[in-house]
Design a protein around this motif. Sequence first.
Motif, PDB file in Angstrom:
ATOM      1  N   LYS A  29     -11.916 -31.407  -8.578  1.00 19.09           N
ATOM      2  CA  LYS A  29     -13.066 -30.219  -8.325  1.00 19.09           C
ATOM      3  C   LYS A  29     -12.715 -29.562  -7.286  1.00 19.09           C
ATOM      4  CE  LYS A  29     -16.814 -33.573  -9.856  1.00 19.09           C
ATOM      5  NZ  LYS A  29     -18.205 -34.139  -9.362  1.00 19.09           N
ATOM      6  N   LYS A  30     -13.468 -28.319  -7.045  1.00 17.13           N
ATOM      7  CA  LYS A  30     -13.219 -27.344  -6.216  1.00 17.13           C
ATOM      8  C   LYS A  30     -13.099 -27.939  -4.837  1.00 17.13           C
ATOM      9  CE  LYS A  30     -14.510 -22.861  -4.372  1.00 17.13           C
ATOM     10  NZ  LYS A  30     -15.478 -21.761  -4.478  1.00 17.13           N
ATOM     11  N   GLY A  31     -12.054 -27.689  -3.813  1.00 15.13           N
ATOM     12  CA  GLY A  31     -11.905 -28.372  -2.552  1.00 15.13           C
ATOM     13  C   GLY A  31     -10.565 -28.630  -2.156  1.00 15.13           C
ATOM     14  N   TYR A  32     -10.253 -29.200  -1.009  1.00 15.62           N
ATOM     15  CA  TYR A  32      -8.694 -29.461  -0.525  1.00 15.62           C
ATOM     16  C   TYR A  32      -8.569 -30.870  -0.462  1.00 15.62           C
ATOM     17  CZ  TYR A  32      -8.469 -24.351   0.717  1.00 15.62           C
ATOM     18  OH  TYR A  32      -8.411 -23.177   0.798  1.00 15.62           O
ATOM     19  N   TYR A  33      -7.239 -31.000  -0.722  1.00 13.14           N
ATOM     20  CA  TYR A  33      -6.854 -32.391  -0.981  1.00 13.14           C
ATOM     21  C   TYR A  33      -5.426 -32.549  -0.385  1.00 13.14           C
ATOM     22  CZ  TYR A  33     -10.352 -32.260  -4.888  1.00 13.14           C
ATOM     23  OH  TYR A  33     -11.447 -32.278  -5.537  1.00 13.14           O
ATOM     24  N   VAL A  34      -5.424 -34.050   0.308  1.00 15.19           N
ATOM     25  CA  VAL A  34      -4.029 -34.340   0.901  1.00 15.19           C
ATOM     26  C   VAL A  34      -3.471 -35.425   0.147  1.00 15.19           C
ATOM     27  CG1 VAL A  34      -5.328 -35.586   2.418  1.00 15.19           C
ATOM     28  CG2 VAL A  34      -3.089 -34.824   2.976  1.00 15.19           C
ATOM     29  N   LYS A  41       1.382 -41.392   5.622  1.00 16.13           N
ATOM     30  CA  LYS A  41       1.703 -40.083   6.201  1.00 16.13           C
ATOM     31  C   LYS A  41       1.443 -38.981   5.237  1.00 16.13           C
ATOM     32  CE  LYS A  41       5.613 -42.031   9.087  1.00 16.13           C
ATOM     33  NZ  LYS A  41       7.172 -41.861   9.305  1.00 16.13           N
ATOM     34  N   GLU A  42       1.235 -37.881   5.894  1.00 11.37           N
ATOM     35  CA  GLU A  42       0.656 -37.075   4.921  1.00 11.37           C
ATOM     36  C   GLU A  42       2.005 -36.172   4.392  1.00 11.37           C
ATOM     37  OE1 GLU A  42      -1.138 -32.347   5.663  1.00 11.37           O
ATOM     38  OE2 GLU A  42      -2.119 -33.900   6.622  1.00 11.37           O
ATOM     39  N   VAL A  43       1.929 -35.793   3.338  1.00 15.42           N
ATOM     40  CA  VAL A  43       3.254 -35.308   2.435  1.00 15.42           C
ATOM     41  C   VAL A  43       2.813 -33.629   2.219  1.00 15.42           C
ATOM     42  CG1 VAL A  43       4.801 -35.263   0.649  1.00 15.42           C
ATOM     43  CG2 VAL A  43       3.816 -37.556   1.584  1.00 15.42           C
ATOM     44  N   ALA A  44       1.873 -33.440   1.795  1.00 19.91           N
ATOM     45  CA  ALA A  44       1.275 -32.078   1.456  1.00 19.91           C
ATOM     46  C   ALA A  44      -0.137 -32.076   1.289  1.00 19.91           C
ATOM     47  CB  ALA A  44       2.052 -31.745   0.217  1.00 19.91           C
ATOM     48  N   ALA A  45      -0.603 -30.776   1.426  1.00 22.99           N
ATOM     49  CA  ALA A  45      -2.121 -30.605   1.313  1.00 22.99           C
ATOM     50  C   ALA A  45      -2.494 -29.096   0.612  1.00 22.99           C
ATOM     51  CB  ALA A  45      -2.805 -30.551   2.768  1.00 22.99           C
ATOM     52  N   ALA A  46      -3.317 -29.073  -0.372  1.00 27.68           N
ATOM     53  CA  ALA A  46      -3.533 -27.946  -0.944  1.00 27.68           C
ATOM     54  C   ALA A  46      -4.828 -27.958  -1.602  1.00 27.68           C
ATOM     55  CB  ALA A  46      -2.440 -27.718  -2.006  1.00 27.68           C
ATOM     56  N   ARG A  63      -7.098 -25.803  -7.005  1.00 30.97           N
ATOM     57  CA  ARG A  63      -6.436 -24.661  -7.547  1.00 30.97           C
ATOM     58  C   ARG A  63      -4.815 -24.733  -7.700  1.00 30.97           C
ATOM     59  NH1 ARG A  63      -8.261 -18.601  -7.694  1.00 30.97           N
ATOM     60  NH2 ARG A  63     -10.063 -19.755  -8.732  1.00 30.97           N
ATOM     61  N   GLU A  64      -4.317 -24.919  -6.242  1.00 35.58           N
ATOM     62  CA  GLU A  64      -2.935 -25.190  -6.022  1.00 35.58           C
ATOM     63  C   GLU A  64      -2.254 -26.236  -6.718  1.00 35.58           C
ATOM     64  OE1 GLU A  64      -2.700 -22.629  -1.799  1.00 35.58           O
ATOM     65  OE2 GLU A  64      -3.467 -24.538  -1.947  1.00 35.58           O
ATOM     66  N   TRP A  65      -2.952 -27.337  -6.404  1.00 35.84           N
ATOM     67  CA  TRP A  65      -2.493 -28.553  -7.207  1.00 35.84           C
ATOM     68  C   TRP A  65      -2.348 -28.575  -8.765  1.00 35.84           C
ATOM     69  CZ3 TRP A  65       0.014 -31.887  -4.663  1.00 35.84           C
ATOM     70  CH2 TRP A  65      -0.202 -32.275  -3.077  1.00 35.84           C
ATOM     71  N   GLU A  66      -3.303 -27.716  -9.117  1.00 32.15           N
ATOM     72  CA  GLU A  66      -3.019 -27.510 -10.831  1.00 32.15           C
ATOM     73  C   GLU A  66      -2.099 -26.590 -11.069  1.00 32.15           C
ATOM     74  OE1 GLU A  66      -6.224 -26.797 -14.565  1.00 32.15           O
ATOM     75  OE2 GLU A  66      -6.789 -26.128 -12.664  1.00 32.15           O
ATOM     76  N   SER A  67      -1.708 -25.656 -10.307  1.00 35.06           N
ATOM     77  CA  SER A  67      -0.575 -24.865 -10.550  1.00 35.06           C
ATOM     78  C   SER A  67       0.676 -25.551 -10.197  1.00 35.06           C
ATOM     79  CB  SER A  67      -0.491 -23.584  -9.741  1.00 35.06           C
ATOM     80  OG  SER A  67      -1.785 -22.721 -10.244  1.00 35.06           O
ATOM     81  N   GLY A  68       0.860 -26.377  -9.208  1.00 40.39           N
ATOM     82  CA  GLY A  68       1.975 -27.118  -8.822  1.00 40.39           C
ATOM     83  C   GLY A  68       2.335 -26.899  -7.360  1.00 40.39           C
ATOM     84  N   GLU A 119      20.612 -44.820  -4.818  1.00 37.80           N
ATOM     85  CA  GLU A 119      19.734 -44.859  -5.972  1.00 37.80           C
ATOM     86  C   GLU A 119      18.292 -44.614  -5.606  1.00 37.80           C
ATOM     87  OE1 GLU A 119      18.680 -47.267 -10.227  1.00 37.80           O
ATOM     88  OE2 GLU A 119      20.540 -47.479  -8.887  1.00 37.80           O
ATOM     89  N   PRO A 120      17.482 -43.730  -6.040  1.00 38.09           N
ATOM     90  CA  PRO A 120      16.043 -43.524  -5.565  1.00 38.09           C
ATOM     91  C   PRO A 120      15.197 -44.612  -5.671  1.00 38.09           C
ATOM     92  CG  PRO A 120      16.758 -41.693  -6.943  1.00 38.09           C
ATOM     93  CD  PRO A 120      17.729 -42.828  -7.071  1.00 38.09           C
ATOM     94  N   LYS A 121      14.313 -44.778  -4.430  1.00 35.60           N
ATOM     95  CA  LYS A 121      13.410 -46.066  -4.452  1.00 35.60           C
ATOM     96  C   LYS A 121      12.227 -45.378  -5.167  1.00 35.60           C
ATOM     97  CE  LYS A 121      15.322 -48.288  -0.455  1.00 35.60           C
ATOM     98  NZ  LYS A 121      15.204 -48.433   1.084  1.00 35.60           N
ATOM     99  N   GLU A 122      11.554 -46.231  -5.751  1.00 27.88           N
ATOM    100  CA  GLU A 122      10.101 -45.959  -6.190  1.00 27.88           C
ATOM    101  C   GLU A 122       9.097 -45.627  -5.011  1.00 27.88           C
ATOM    102  OE1 GLU A 122       7.362 -47.642  -9.562  1.00 27.88           O
ATOM    103  OE2 GLU A 122       7.281 -48.860  -7.723  1.00 27.88           O
ATOM    104  N   VAL A 123       8.372 -44.369  -5.071  1.00 23.65           N
ATOM    105  CA  VAL A 123       7.637 -43.878  -4.145  1.00 23.65           C
ATOM    106  C   VAL A 123       6.211 -43.888  -4.505  1.00 23.65           C
ATOM    107  CG1 VAL A 123       6.998 -41.975  -2.609  1.00 23.65           C
ATOM    108  CG2 VAL A 123       9.430 -42.313  -3.205  1.00 23.65           C
ATOM    109  N   THR A 124       5.282 -44.334  -3.502  1.00 24.12           N
ATOM    110  CA  THR A 124       3.929 -44.537  -4.029  1.00 24.12           C
ATOM    111  C   THR A 124       3.093 -43.568  -3.330  1.00 24.12           C
ATOM    112  OG1 THR A 124       4.124 -46.952  -4.179  1.00 24.12           O
ATOM    113  CG2 THR A 124       1.819 -46.072  -4.018  1.00 24.12           C
ATOM    114  N   TYR A 125       2.264 -42.776  -3.810  1.00 22.96           N
ATOM    115  CA  TYR A 125       1.433 -41.489  -3.577  1.00 22.96           C
ATOM    116  C   TYR A 125      -0.096 -42.046  -3.580  1.00 22.96           C
ATOM    117  CZ  TYR A 125       5.967 -38.828  -3.354  1.00 22.96           C
ATOM    118  OH  TYR A 125       7.206 -38.407  -3.380  1.00 22.96           O
ATOM    119  N   GLU A 126      -0.795 -41.571  -2.762  1.00 22.41           N
ATOM    120  CA  GLU A 126      -2.405 -41.398  -2.786  1.00 22.41           C
ATOM    121  C   GLU A 126      -2.640 -39.864  -2.656  1.00 22.41           C
ATOM    122  OE1 GLU A 126      -3.780 -46.090  -1.409  1.00 22.41           O
ATOM    123  OE2 GLU A 126      -3.867 -44.354   0.004  1.00 22.41           O
ATOM    124  N   LEU A 127      -3.555 -39.751  -3.307  1.00 26.22           N
ATOM    125  CA  LEU A 127      -4.459 -38.261  -3.127  1.00 26.22           C
ATOM    126  C   LEU A 127      -5.823 -38.672  -2.530  1.00 26.22           C
ATOM    127  CD1 LEU A 127      -3.806 -35.419  -3.836  1.00 26.22           C
ATOM    128  CD2 LEU A 127      -5.376 -35.518  -5.635  1.00 26.22           C
TER     129      LEU A 127
END
Length: 412
Positions: free
Chosen positions: A304-309, A315-320, A323-328, A400-408
């Motif tokens: 939904k419309k708004g800002y998400y982190v 730790k914060e990785v990105a915020a947008a 609409r920006e999250w949907e675009s990438g 070798e890359p480790k699995e990374v866990t994210y939360e929005l």
Amino acid sequence: MIRLKVPVFAGYIVLFFLTLAGGFASGQSSTTANAPKFDLKDGDRVVFLGNSIFENDFQYGYLEMALTTRFSDKGITFRNLGWTGDNVWGEGRSTYTNPPTPYQHLMEDITKAQPTVVFLAYGGVEAQDGKAGIPHFKEGLEKLLDTLDKLGARTILLSTIPVASNDTAQHVAERNADLELYSTAIYQVASLRNKQYIDIYNPILNTSKKSVILENTVHLNELGYYYLATILEKALGLDAAKATTAITYAKEKSTASNGKVIPADDESALVKFTVQNQYLPLPTPKSGGWIVDNARMLRIAGLKKGYYVLMSENKEVAAASAREWESGVEIKQGPQFSQSEEVRNMILKKNEIHFFQYRPMNQTYITGFRKYEQGRHVKGLEDQNILIKFLEGQIILNSEPKEVTYELRKLE
């Protein structure tokens, strides 16, 4: 923090990078000639042999890092034998001790490295002799390739790189014209011997017009080595596509592509998911990090419309915005980038130990004609192999890359 373990691995590969600009006179516009699919086997040793283009990467480790991350499931080890001012006759390796002669010194360095794949980088120094010096250069190059063939090493030859300075345009043009002549000579030798040749001259020249990647006329800086690593990845046919994860958020059940949705631990997380990429990103250069393209892409639809982190490891990785999250959104920090930097630090430490092992500052007194004074320290140099092998083990196990866990989470 990366866990330190000690693996068992065997075998060696040497990659010889020949840095000479080539393919121009022969009308070659492609990046490579005679280029089979590049691959490395378990236990290979990659050796970088040449002039300053390899020695200067001791500071940054990008070339080794690029191949390490692309073949993280193989027990690949590396040796950097770059020597500033060196040529195909090994004349930059001269010491007060004779014998060995500079060329014998070069042969000893190669033999001790036990190469299976070699990236060869010569020609920049020889180009100072102009057109008249090409026959002598070709003779030395052929002789060097004969030695590598006898050792059973696969050789990949690189072109020279251009110069860029505040000198007169005419002088720079003349210097680069000579570098192109020597690159053409390298291409010709590579073609006749059915060796792979990679043009790095043109990509470096084009990039230098957009970003400051050269210093002191001809030496690559950190950003330059980042770009050189990506140039080699492309020329070797290694997948350079940006890793993309797509999440479709739904209150009942979210789905993921190139990822896995998992149950969230608390109600503040709209969606929790894991990502396991194929390989680690190259570390971001300290200067010019905003222009490099080492990001991972994350798209999240259904918000939904708004800002998400986006959070990982609290730790914060990105915020947008939605609409920006949907675009990438490009992900340029987080656990995988930290892991990549830690692996590179191991590479730099390992290479530092090896550098002072095979090029000790007091070489004349330890292995040279005055070794009767301090020759007992040879054992100390040999003991450095223990640390080198230990660090090689950590690099292999942690690349070798480790699995990374994210939360929005939604920003209120």
